[in-house]
Design an enzyme around this catalytic site. Structure first.
Site, short mmCIF file in Angstrom:
data_model
loop_
_atom_site.label_atom_id
_atom_site.label_comp_id
_atom_site.label_asym_id
_atom_site.label_seq_id
_atom_site.Cartn_x
_atom_site.Cartn_y
_atom_site.Cartn_z
N ARG A 253 0.83 -1.21 0.00
CA ARG A 253 0.00 0.00 0.00
C ARG A 253 0.86 1.27 0.00
O ARG A 253 0.48 2.27 -0.58
CB ARG A 253 -0.93 -0.01 1.21
CG ARG A 253 -2.05 -0.99 1.00
CD ARG A 253 -3.05 -0.91 2.11
NE ARG A 253 -4.24 -1.67 1.72
CZ ARG A 253 -5.12 -2.16 2.57
NH1 ARG A 253 -4.97 -1.96 3.85
NH2 ARG A 253 -6.16 -2.82 2.15
N LYS B 52 -21.72 -15.83 0.64
CA LYS B 52 -23.16 -15.63 0.81
C LYS B 52 -23.82 -14.82 -0.29
O LYS B 52 -23.25 -13.85 -0.78
CB LYS B 52 -23.39 -14.88 2.13
CG LYS B 52 -23.05 -15.68 3.35
CD LYS B 52 -23.57 -14.92 4.55
CE LYS B 52 -22.86 -15.25 5.83
NZ LYS B 52 -22.75 -14.04 6.66
N GLY C 143 -11.94 -8.07 -1.25
CA GLY C 143 -10.72 -8.37 -0.49
C GLY C 143 -10.23 -9.78 -0.67
O GLY C 143 -9.05 -10.02 -0.96
N GLY D 119 -14.04 -3.45 0.61
CA GLY D 119 -15.40 -2.95 0.76
C GLY D 119 -15.74 -1.86 -0.24
O GLY D 119 -16.85 -1.80 -0.78
P1 ADP Z 1 -14.67 -10.98 -1.39
O1 ADP Z 1 -13.93 -10.60 -0.13
O2 ADP Z 1 -13.75 -11.15 -2.56
O3 ADP Z 1 -15.82 -10.06 -1.67
P2 ADP Z 1 -16.29 -12.91 0.02
O4 ADP Z 1 -15.83 -12.32 1.31
O5 ADP Z 1 -17.67 -12.68 -0.39
O6 ADP Z 1 -15.28 -12.45 -1.14
O7 ADP Z 1 -16.08 -14.48 0.04
C1 ADP Z 1 -14.90 -15.12 0.41
C2 ADP Z 1 -15.16 -16.30 1.28
O8 ADP Z 1 -16.10 -17.19 0.69
C3 ADP Z 1 -13.91 -17.11 1.47
O9 ADP Z 1 -13.53 -17.04 2.83
C4 ADP Z 1 -14.30 -18.53 1.05
O10 ADP Z 1 -13.79 -19.52 1.91
C5 ADP Z 1 -15.80 -18.48 1.15
N1 ADP Z 1 -16.42 -19.53 0.32
C6 ADP Z 1 -16.31 -19.72 -1.00
N2 ADP Z 1 -16.96 -20.82 -1.40
C7 ADP Z 1 -17.51 -21.37 -0.29
C8 ADP Z 1 -18.30 -22.53 -0.04
N3 ADP Z 1 -18.65 -23.34 -1.02
N4 ADP Z 1 -18.67 -22.77 1.23
C9 ADP Z 1 -18.31 -21.94 2.22
N5 ADP Z 1 -17.57 -20.83 2.06
C10 ADP Z 1 -17.17 -20.53 0.81
MG MG Z 2 -14.41 -10.90 1.93
#
Ligand code: ADP
Ligand code: MG
Length: 392
Positions: A39, A196, A349, A372
């Site tokens: 960063r 989710k 992230g 975020g």
């Molecule tokens: P980002 O930070 O890129 O927006 P998210 O925070 O929404 O992504 O999602 C990341 C998380 O989703 C990871 O910790 C990963 O382990 C979890 N994940 C992905 N696929 C599954 C799954 N099938 N079951 C449970 N958790 C999952």
């Molecule tokens: Mg995340």
């Protein structure tokens, strides 16, 4: 990009307050050693431009949470090494030390003031605090994309008292992501995963208005599969989002958007790195097993689809990539994107971390630095720290 940048203003001889994102990780034991300085390195182009153009550069940032009361002193030290010049560090934010050091700056010199979150007024966007902070300088530059979705004193409040423009980092973020969302080279595809549906509703809804193709992966898959009547075994599912998933499937159909779900899934017995696993059709997950990654057929299908698109935005890992055995889908999608000639953008992230972990970040058009903030940008939300900057 309709916001003024540092190149649109005359900075010579002016005191310029630059809001950076120096929220770097520190070693756990002593909290004095920076464990990842990307960063700081990322902020250098803006800082160097201002110094080379004769500005008196006053850097500020937060580090950690307000309750941590963490000092930015290690960042001043690292900056001095990277810039190869002295970077005086003020032990306060709007106190006598900051004021004295700011007034002593000569053209082309740089300094850093203490962590703005040592003041609780920062996150409250307190107008008096913002005014005091602004009084250190004559121009304000925001280059902290990661906090641009928060209306804090150093990201939004100060803009009420000073001419306000963006630095190169924010310029790049909103330039590339803004073009993709407003006027993408088509066909345009979004790949959405993560854990989710509920945390991605805004992103799905906004992108659905814009994309030609939408690939689903990750934990949110199973809410969609259940909405379509499939068996998801013990996979994560948000029961209260099944109706929403149904309406999103319907909406995609009506709009003529290709919404694609994984055809096969890696399922695990336990949520563990060394769990027993096997591959099954996505809509036939047996009880006692849970979906943890997209399967090999899906990897092939998604990789082929990536090849035939001209703009690709990806947010959310395809599986539990933190476990090596279940990172294959995520890594394969990252690889296909890295190999494509399309405009490739990574937001979020964990997604950015997955691409870094795969060593493919350099091969993407853009990996957003704001977790975020990039999500909110993809949701079409106006980020207050950017909205507050002066228009061209
Ligand atoms: P980002 O930070 O890129 O927006 P998210 O925070 O929404 O992504 O999602 C990341 C998380 O989703 C990871 O910790 C990963 O382990 C979890 N994940 C992905 N696929 C599954 C799954 N099938 N079951 C449970 N958790 C999952
Ligand atoms: Mg995340």
């Amino acid at each position: 990009m309709n916001k003024k940048t540092i190149e649109d203003i005359d900075v010579k001889g002016k005191k310029v307050l630059v809001r950076c994102d120096f929220n770097v990780p520190l070693d756990i034991e002593t909290k004095t050693k920076i464990t990842d300085d990307r960063r700081i390195v990322g902020a250098l182009p803006t800082i160097k431009y201002l110094m080379e153009h004769g500005a008196k550069v006053i850097l500020c940032s937060h580090i950690g949470k307000t309750k941590d009361k963490q000092t930015l002193a290690p960042v001043a030290k690292r900056l001095a090494e990277l810039l190869n010049c002295p970077v005086p560090f003020a032990g306060d934010v709007i106190g006598p030390d900051a004021k004295a050091k700011a007034n002593a700056l000569k053209d082309g010199e740089v300094m850093l003031i203490e962590n703005v979150r040592l003041h609780t007024e920062e996150e409250k966007n307190d107008p008096e605090f913002a005014k005091e902070l602004a009084s250190l300088a004559e121009i304000y530059v925001n280059d902290a994309f990661g906090t641009a979705h928060r209306a804090h004193a150093s990201t939004e409040g100060v803009t009420k008292y000073l001419p306000a423009v963006c630095g190169y980092l924010i310029q790049k973020e909103i330039g590339i992501m803004g073009k993709a969302l407003e006027n993408p080279d088509r066909p345009f595809m979004a790949i959405l995963g993560g854990s989710k549906v509920s945390s991605k509703i805004g992103v799905i809804e906004n992108l659905m208005e814009k994309v030609d193709t939408l690939l689903i992966g990750g934990g949110m898959t199973y809410t969609f599969v259940k909405a379509m009547g499939g068996n998801i075994g013990d996979s994560i599912c948000e029961e209260d989002k099944i109706d929403l998933a149904k309406s999103l499937l319907e909406k995609a159909k009506n709009k003529g958007i290709k919404l694609v779900l994984p055809v096969d899934t890696v399922v695990a017995k336990e949520f563990k790195a060394d769990s027993e696993w096997k591959v099954v059709p996505t809509n036939e997950i047996p009880d006692g097993w849970q979906g943890v990654d997209i399967g090999p057929e899906t990897v092939k299908m998604y990789s082929d689809l990536i090849k035939s698109h001209k703009t690709i935005i990806w947010n959310g890992p395809m599986g539990v990539f933190e476990f090596e055995a279940f990172a294959k889908g995520t890594n394969a999608v990252a690889k296909a994107m890295a190999e494509s000639d399309a405009v490739t953008i990574i937001g979020g992230g964990d997604s950015a971390a997955a691409v870094e972990q795969a060593g493919l970040a350099e091969k993407m058009t853009h990996v957003s630095t704001g977790g975020g903030a990039s999500l909110e940008f993809m949701e079409g939300i106006v980020l207050p720290g950017i909205a507050a900057l002066n228009d061209k």
